[in-house]
Design a protein around this motif. Structure first.
Motif: not given
Length: 81
Positions: A35-59
């Motif tokens: 899902q795009s970031l816009q779609r995730l934002a519209k679906r109430d956002g993400m947990a901090a660990c999910e955001i950190l995983g994305i910015i760190r390039g983790l699966h």
């Protein structure tokens, strides 16, 4: 209309982060969530660990919730602002 902030779920001191800081990581968000970031934002956002995983390039399978996730996200946002 595009959302300007990504809600951070289950955090007490950091309720959202500016999307402009997060947009360079769109490809990793698509890989992790299909899902795009816009779609995730519209679906109430993400947990901090999910955001950190994305910015760190983790699966997504490499993500682990830790008590320091919110503090780490706050430090990352501060370093980008």
């Amino acid at each position: 209309m595009p959302l300007e902030n990504m809600s951070v779920m289950k955090c007490t001191n950091n309720k959202s982060i500016p999307m402009r800081l997060f947009m360079p990581y769109e490809k990793q968000a698509l890989r992790n969530h299909s899902q795009s970031l816009q779609r995730l934002a519209k679906r109430d956002g993400m947990a901090a660990c999910e955001i950190l995983g994305i910015i760190r390039g983790l699966h997504w399978s490499q993500l682990k919730v830790t008590p320091d996730d919110e503090a780490e996200l706050i430090k990352w946002v501060a370093s980008k602002s």
